[in-house]
Structures are given as C-alpha cells and as structure tokens.
Write a protein that holds these residues in place. Structure first.
Motif, PDB file in Angstrom:
ATOM      1  N   ILE A 105       3.415   1.036  -1.302  1.00 62.25           N
ATOM      2  CA  ILE A 105       2.109   0.384  -1.147  1.00 62.25           C
ATOM      3  C   ILE A 105       1.519   0.670   0.236  1.00 62.25           C
ATOM      4  O   ILE A 105       0.319   0.911   0.383  1.00 62.25           O
ATOM      5  CB  ILE A 105       2.244  -1.139  -1.366  1.00 62.25           C
ATOM      6  CG1 ILE A 105       2.578  -1.427  -2.839  1.00 62.25           C
ATOM      7  CG2 ILE A 105       0.974  -1.871  -0.968  1.00 62.25           C
ATOM      8  CD1 ILE A 105       2.939  -2.871  -3.121  1.00 62.25           C
ATOM      9  N   LEU A 106       2.365   0.699   1.257  1.00 66.58           N
ATOM     10  CA  LEU A 106       1.896   0.880   2.626  1.00 66.58           C
ATOM     11  C   LEU A 106       1.571   2.334   2.976  1.00 66.58           C
ATOM     12  O   LEU A 106       0.660   2.617   3.757  1.00 66.58           O
ATOM     13  CB  LEU A 106       2.948   0.348   3.610  1.00 66.58           C
ATOM     14  CG  LEU A 106       3.202  -1.168   3.581  1.00 66.58           C
ATOM     15  CD1 LEU A 106       4.342  -1.525   4.531  1.00 66.58           C
ATOM     16  CD2 LEU A 106       1.937  -1.927   3.965  1.00 66.58           C
ATOM     17  N   PHE A 107       2.305   3.296   2.368  1.00 68.42           N
ATOM     18  CA  PHE A 107       2.201   4.686   2.830  1.00 68.42           C
ATOM     19  C   PHE A 107       1.831   5.678   1.726  1.00 68.42           C
ATOM     20  O   PHE A 107       2.104   6.863   1.846  1.00 68.42           O
ATOM     21  CB  PHE A 107       3.533   5.125   3.462  1.00 68.42           C
ATOM     22  CG  PHE A 107       3.941   4.297   4.647  1.00 68.42           C
ATOM     23  CD1 PHE A 107       3.272   4.413   5.857  1.00 68.42           C
ATOM     24  CD2 PHE A 107       4.988   3.393   4.549  1.00 68.42           C
ATOM     25  CE1 PHE A 107       3.648   3.652   6.952  1.00 68.42           C
ATOM     26  CE2 PHE A 107       5.375   2.626   5.638  1.00 68.42           C
ATOM     27  CZ  PHE A 107       4.699   2.747   6.846  1.00 68.42           C
ATOM     28  N   ASP A 108       1.166   5.222   0.664  1.00 68.72           N
ATOM     29  CA  ASP A 108       0.917   6.107  -0.477  1.00 68.72           C
ATOM     30  C   ASP A 108       0.054   7.318  -0.112  1.00 68.72           C
ATOM     31  O   ASP A 108       0.401   8.465  -0.413  1.00 68.72           O
ATOM     32  CB  ASP A 108       0.272   5.312  -1.621  1.00 68.72           C
ATOM     33  CG  ASP A 108      -1.091   4.766  -1.251  1.00 68.72           C
ATOM     34  OD1 ASP A 108      -1.188   4.096  -0.206  1.00 68.72           O
ATOM     35  OD2 ASP A 108      -2.069   5.001  -1.993  1.00 68.72           O
ATOM     36  N   GLU A 109      -1.082   7.094   0.542  1.00 70.31           N
ATOM     37  CA  GLU A 109      -1.980   8.215   0.853  1.00 70.31           C
ATOM     38  C   GLU A 109      -1.358   9.157   1.868  1.00 70.31           C
ATOM     39  O   GLU A 109      -1.543  10.376   1.795  1.00 70.31           O
ATOM     40  CB  GLU A 109      -3.330   7.695   1.366  1.00 70.31           C
ATOM     41  CG  GLU A 109      -4.238   7.187   0.267  1.00 70.31           C
ATOM     42  CD  GLU A 109      -5.698   7.159   0.687  1.00 70.31           C
ATOM     43  OE1 GLU A 109      -6.050   7.822   1.699  1.00 70.31           O
ATOM     44  OE2 GLU A 109      -6.489   6.480   0.014  1.00 70.31           O
ATOM     45  N   TRP A 110      -0.621   8.620   2.813  1.00 69.20           N
ATOM     46  CA  TRP A 110       0.041   9.461   3.821  1.00 69.20           C
ATOM     47  C   TRP A 110       1.033  10.406   3.150  1.00 69.20           C
ATOM     48  O   TRP A 110       1.121  11.593   3.497  1.00 69.20           O
ATOM     49  CB  TRP A 110       0.760   8.568   4.833  1.00 69.20           C
ATOM     50  CG  TRP A 110       1.500   9.355   5.889  1.00 69.20           C
ATOM     51  CD1 TRP A 110       0.976   9.929   7.008  1.00 69.20           C
ATOM     52  CD2 TRP A 110       2.896   9.674   5.892  1.00 69.20           C
ATOM     53  NE1 TRP A 110       1.956  10.577   7.724  1.00 69.20           N
ATOM     54  CE2 TRP A 110       3.149  10.433   7.070  1.00 69.20           C
ATOM     55  CE3 TRP A 110       3.964   9.378   5.045  1.00 69.20           C
ATOM     56  CZ2 TRP A 110       4.417  10.895   7.397  1.00 69.20           C
ATOM     57  CZ3 TRP A 110       5.227   9.848   5.363  1.00 69.20           C
ATOM     58  CH2 TRP A 110       5.447  10.591   6.524  1.00 69.20           C
ATOM     59  N   VAL A 132       1.869   1.887  -9.832  1.00 67.26           N
ATOM     60  CA  VAL A 132       3.174   2.035 -10.491  1.00 67.26           C
ATOM     61  C   VAL A 132       4.300   1.886  -9.466  1.00 67.26           C
ATOM     62  O   VAL A 132       5.319   1.248  -9.730  1.00 67.26           O
ATOM     63  CB  VAL A 132       3.264   3.391 -11.218  1.00 67.26           C
ATOM     64  CG1 VAL A 132       4.647   3.585 -11.846  1.00 67.26           C
ATOM     65  CG2 VAL A 132       2.190   3.497 -12.298  1.00 67.26           C
ATOM     66  N   GLY A 133       4.105   2.464  -8.280  1.00 66.25           N
ATOM     67  CA  GLY A 133       5.114   2.358  -7.234  1.00 66.25           C
ATOM     68  C   GLY A 133       5.325   0.940  -6.748  1.00 66.25           C
ATOM     69  O   GLY A 133       6.424   0.559  -6.349  1.00 66.25           O
TER      70      GLY A 133
END
Length: 451
Positions: A105-110, A132-133
């Motif tokens: 949730i915190l680092f998906d785009e990175w 989903v994650g």
C-alpha cells in the motif's frame, strides 16, 4: 498411538491436480475476460501479478515448512506436535502477510516505476497492485490452512474451496468487467474487486473446514505458550525453501523488466504464453506436492529406501506427462492463443514459445519433483543455494544476453529458461541419488526429539 493411514500418490495427487487447475483457471479467467476488454489491461494486471506472486512466495516459506513438519511428525506418530505447528504457522503467516500488505500500500507506484513499465500501464497496474496487495494477508492464511489440510491427507477440501472461489471470481468478473444489467464497467478495477472478494469468502470457508476436520486438536488458546522450537524448525525449513522460490520469482521479475524493454506487446505475449504453459506443467506440480507429503511421512517413520524409490518413480511419471502435454499443446497453440487475442504477431511468437516448451517442461519436472523431495527429507539449503546461482547466472543473465543484446527477443529468453531448468534439475537429481538427505530430517521417530 494409532498409526496414520497409509496414503497413495494417486489419492493425494488428483485433488491437488484439480485444485491447481482451478487456481490456474482463476488466473486465466481474469486474463481471458480482460482480453475482451483491452490488451493493455491484460499487460497491466500481468505486471502487477508478477510482483504479487513474488510476495506470495514469501508466505510460502511458512506454508512449506508447515507441510513438511506436519508430514514428518505424523510419520513419526507425534500428532500433538503436528497440531502445535499448525497453530504457530497460521499466526506467523497472518502477521507476516499483514506486514507485506502494508508495504504494498505504501510503495506500490515506486515498485512499478522501478520496473520501468510503459507509462500507459501505470495507472491500472497501480490500482490493481494496491487493492489486491492490500489484502495479501488473506492469501497467506488460505495458503497455510490449505497446507495443513493437505498434510493431514484432506486434499479434497482445499480442492472444493478453490472451486467455490473460482465460481465467485468468474461471476464477479462478468458483472464488473462487462457491466450487464446496469452494473458499472470497471475493467481492471472490477477484476481486483472480484479477486479479493473470492479470497475472503474462500478463507472463511476453508478455516471452518479446518476446525471441523481437526476438532479439539488445534491448541489456539495455547499459542503464546507453545515451544519456541516450532518457530525455529519452521524457519529452518522455510527460509531456505522460500529463498529458492524467492530467487526464482525475483529473477522472473527482472526478466519481465527486460521484456518491458522490448515493448508492451512482448509483455502481453509473455502473459498469454505463461497462462497456457501453466496447464502443461500442472501435472508435475501436483505430483511433486503429493510426493512431498508421502516422502515427508516416510522420512519421519525412518523408511528411507521407500522414500528414495518414491521420488524416482514420481519423477519418471512427471517427465512423461510433461512431454505428452507439451506436444499436445504445441499442436493447438494457434487456436489457444486465438482465445485471448487476434493479434497475429502475438499468436506467431507465442506459438514458437509453446513449441520450445517441449524442451523446457521435462527439465522443470526435475526441479519440481526432486526439490520437493529434498525439502520433504529436510535437505533444504542445497536447492536454495544452487537455485540462486543458476537462476541468476543462467536464466537472468542469458535472458538479457540472448533476448536483448543478441536481439532474439522472447525466443532467446525461452532458450535461457530451458538451459536453467535442465542444468539445475540434473544437479538436483545427483543430490537425491547421493542420499545425503538421509541425515537431514528434522524429526526423529525413534526418540521423539526434534533434530
């Protein structure tokens, strides 16, 4: 103490085979239904799933250790220890799953930008990965509960639950991708909702079944007072086992980044091809998992010669079935790809990859069957070390050299896969024949002491 019922490979394997088939169908249903919506959406979900599969493998280090220890404890007539391991593993994977869900949730785009995926895929991939994650801990619990039931011989239960999850997922996809009867057309977003919803319902059902199958046996109330040695043994088996799988999936993630350099069409071709290939090697996966349970029980009971012969026999069956299935699928490859897309370039390249699978799958059988046998016997470090060296030194390195530098594209990458599977597989067979694993088991049936 009553001696455990003698199980057969067929009795264990056919429900596992159907369960794995249903899992694959769930992924293929997402891909097939999304392919009617957008090829780019297929690629977006494929990239996100590559990341999610990498994390799901990390849950596998608890589930794998659970399955092996329960099998050895039951083989050694230590049912109380088997029940304690079950409770400890459920708690451990829930905590670990919640932690990984938070990281996603915190680092998906990175993470997605690190993979350098095409810009047109970023938005859909990001939503799918985050949603989903964020519920990955549910998958961690499903995997652990399923491992417990299979290790006790209740392989049909996990199969039935997977069937229910598939039905829910397909119905959800239909309503949320295509929007009949006034439902919103959500595409990738709809697939994410269906995936998570089916998993939540699936876990509730499979956990209720676990409580019914093992009434009054699982000491949940004693969780914090159970022996520390259980966690120690889970980690001793699980971490090296997960290391081998983690290395494989991490290398596949890097290879996907190489494929992204070729273009979106190449990513889509890889996704379609691997969805078809799953049905070729599912026999080997089912046989390897059934054999692992049997070999674990045999080793726990000190029946080493029976364990040795079981692995060799399972390997021969797996290789034969893999070759037959690969040849069969190669004959119908164009028709199979036609179910997903009408793009002639994707169909042409994908058909060549399926043809190469005739060489790839027998090599994969060595790794699936023999590595699971070595793990079941407690020899878990050697496969991990060899895996790390060859997955990166051959699969990843040669994928870049043949696919990108030499310009052979996906065909060059598949050749690298073939080399990796065969070389690594033959090394694993030599290890099994050496019988070093006889000294590696974690449970002694003679004195009741953990190794």
């Amino acid at each position: 103490m009553k001696k455990p019922v003698r199980l057969t490979l067929f009795a264990l394997t056919w429900p596992i085979f159907i369960e794995i088939s249903l899992h694959m169908l769930m992924g293929n249903a997402d891909t097939l239904m999304l392919s009617q919506y957008s090829d780019n959406s297929v690629a977006a979900v494929g990239v996100a799933n590559q990341i999610l599969f990498l994390l799901i493998v990390m849950f596998g280090f608890i589930a794998s250790g659970t399955s092996i220890l329960i099998a050895q404890y039951i083989g050694g007539s230590r049912e109380r220890s088997a029940a304690e391991i079950s409770v400890v593993s459920l708690a451990a994977n829930f905590a670990f799953g919640a932690f990984l869900s938070l990281l996603i949730i915190l680092f998906d785009e990175w993470i997605l930008k690190l993979m350098d995926i095409p810009l047109e895929l970023l938005s859909e991939s990001s939503f799918y990965l985050t949603f989903v994650g964020g519920f990955l801990f549910v998958q961690a619990l499903i995997m652990t509960t399923g491992s417990i039931l299979r290790s006790y011989g209740h392989t049909k239960d996990a199969m039935y639950v997977t069937l229910i999850m598939n039905i829910i997922n397909v119905i959800g996809n239909y309503f949320l991708i295509f929007g009949p009867f006034g439902f919103p057309v959500l595409g990738v977003e709809g697939v994410a909702y269906s995936t998570v919803g089916s998993r939540i319902i699936g876990f509730i059902i499979i956990f209720i079944i676990l409580l019914q199958r093992l009434p009054n046996q699982l000491p949940f109330k004693e969780l914090f007072s159970l022996p520390y040695s259980h966690i120690k043994n889970l980690l001793k088996i699980g971490i090296p086992s997960a290391g081998e799988q983690l290395s494989y999936n991490a290398s596949q993630l890097v290879i996907t980044a190489f494929i992204a350099m070729i273009g979106t069409e190449a990513i889509t071709t890889k996704v379609y091809t691997q969805n078809i290939m799953m049905f070729i090697f599912l026999f080997a996966v089912a046989i390897s998992q059934g054999s692992q349970i049997l070999i674990g029980r045999m080793v726990g009971a000190g029946e080493y010669e029976q364990a040795y012969k079981r692995c060799i026999k399972s390997l021969k069956i797996s290789i034969l079935l893999s070759i037959v299935m690969a040849v069969l699928f190669s004959f119908f490859s164009k028709q199979l790809f036609g179910l997903f897309t009408n793009n002639p370039d994707i169909i042409s390249v994908g058909s060549i990859l399926i043809l190469l699978t005739i060489l790839l799958e027998p090599g994969r059988s060595f790794n699936l069957v023999v590595i699971n046998a070595l793990r079941a016997a407690g020899d878990v470090r050697f496969p991990a070390y060899v895996g790390i060296v060859f997955m990166w030194g051959i699969a990843a390195l040669f994928s870049y050299f043949l696919g990108i530098v030499m310009g052979f594209g996906l065909i060059g990458i598949w050749i690298a896969f073939i080399c990796d599977e065969w070389i690594r597989g033959l090394i694993m067979l030599k290890r099994w024949r050496s019988r070093i694993w006889v000294r590696k088991q974690f449970v002694s049936s003679k004195n009741g002491v953990d190794a």
